[in-house]
Enzyme design. Sequence first.
Site, short mmCIF file in Angstrom:
data_model
loop_
_atom_site.label_atom_id
_atom_site.label_comp_id
_atom_site.label_asym_id
_atom_site.label_seq_id
_atom_site.Cartn_x
_atom_site.Cartn_y
_atom_site.Cartn_z
N GLY A 142 14.70 5.76 8.37
CA GLY A 142 13.56 4.17 8.76
C GLY A 142 13.01 4.26 7.52
O GLY A 142 12.64 5.45 6.85
N GLN A 195 6.48 2.24 1.00
CA GLN A 195 7.38 3.74 0.77
C GLN A 195 8.37 4.00 -0.27
O GLN A 195 8.73 4.64 -1.17
CB GLN A 195 8.25 4.09 2.06
CG GLN A 195 7.80 4.24 3.15
CD GLN A 195 8.18 5.31 4.60
OE1 GLN A 195 8.98 4.49 5.20
NE2 GLN A 195 8.02 6.32 4.46
N CYS A 230 8.36 11.42 9.01
CA CYS A 230 8.00 10.55 7.59
C CYS A 230 8.46 10.91 7.00
O CYS A 230 7.90 12.06 6.15
CB CYS A 230 6.38 10.13 8.49
SG CYS A 230 6.40 8.94 6.59
N LEU A 231 8.94 9.58 6.26
CA LEU A 231 9.78 10.33 4.06
C LEU A 231 8.53 10.60 3.69
O LEU A 231 9.06 11.12 2.76
CB LEU A 231 11.32 9.36 4.23
CG LEU A 231 12.15 9.60 5.06
CD1 LEU A 231 13.11 8.53 4.58
CD2 LEU A 231 12.93 11.00 4.68
N HIS A 287 7.20 2.59 13.95
CA HIS A 287 6.85 3.58 12.79
C HIS A 287 6.88 3.00 11.92
O HIS A 287 5.89 3.00 10.77
CB HIS A 287 7.58 5.15 13.05
CG HIS A 287 7.36 5.71 12.27
ND1 HIS A 287 6.63 6.46 11.81
CD2 HIS A 287 7.26 5.61 9.96
CE1 HIS A 287 6.72 7.96 10.75
NE2 HIS A 287 6.35 6.51 9.83
N GLU A 288 7.61 2.09 11.34
CA GLU A 288 8.01 1.89 10.22
C GLU A 288 7.28 0.37 10.01
O GLU A 288 6.52 0.27 9.29
CB GLU A 288 9.25 0.59 10.13
CG GLU A 288 10.22 1.76 9.86
CD GLU A 288 10.56 3.50 9.23
OE1 GLU A 288 9.79 2.53 8.09
OE2 GLU A 288 10.41 3.99 9.19
N HIS A 305 3.53 1.10 8.98
CA HIS A 305 3.74 1.03 7.03
C HIS A 305 3.34 -0.11 7.10
O HIS A 305 2.39 -0.46 5.94
CB HIS A 305 4.91 1.70 6.97
CG HIS A 305 5.20 3.02 7.46
ND1 HIS A 305 4.55 4.14 5.76
CD2 HIS A 305 5.92 3.81 7.81
CE1 HIS A 305 5.36 5.18 6.29
NE2 HIS A 305 6.29 5.24 7.09
#
Length: 163
Positions: A44, A49, A92-93, A134-135, A138
């Site tokens: 994701g 991000q 998380c990236l 999660h996304e 963000h």
Amino acid sequence: MSGLPIVLWPDARLSKNCAPVGDADIQALAAQMLETMYAAPGRGLAGPQVGDMRRLFVMDVTWKEGERTPMVFVDPSIFARSAETVEMEEGCLSIPDLMVPVTRPREISVTWRDETGAAQSADFDGFAARCIQHEIDHLDGVVTLDHLDTAARAALLEGYDPE
Ligand code: ZN
């Protein structure tokens, strides 16, 4: 197509509310975000991000098991959540190599528009429900660490060096 640079925590852009996409054309951006996500590798990736402060994210929860099912979520909204919650460790990236335990509803109902502008609505559970929440976090300027209390956050970050 080249990947986009990924914004790393604690960059201030990861703590900001994102603006609605509206009817802007995001097809090229979404394609770039998917390439960036696959290359990272992740499942994701949200606008902030990659430095785009609008409410969109891309997701593919099956590709690591061999089948690509890319999805693009524009101006997503969760309109129902199960009372039942589940705790899971999330990566998380933007926060490499740090797994954070986060408790979230097990099932959610979501409306969004896809990359063509078509209205969509669906129920999600399992990893997809986890990833979508999660996304969307963000897009609201929230990262996994923000779900922890001060002591738990400090303990997890002790010695953490993303470099
Ligand atoms: Zn993340």
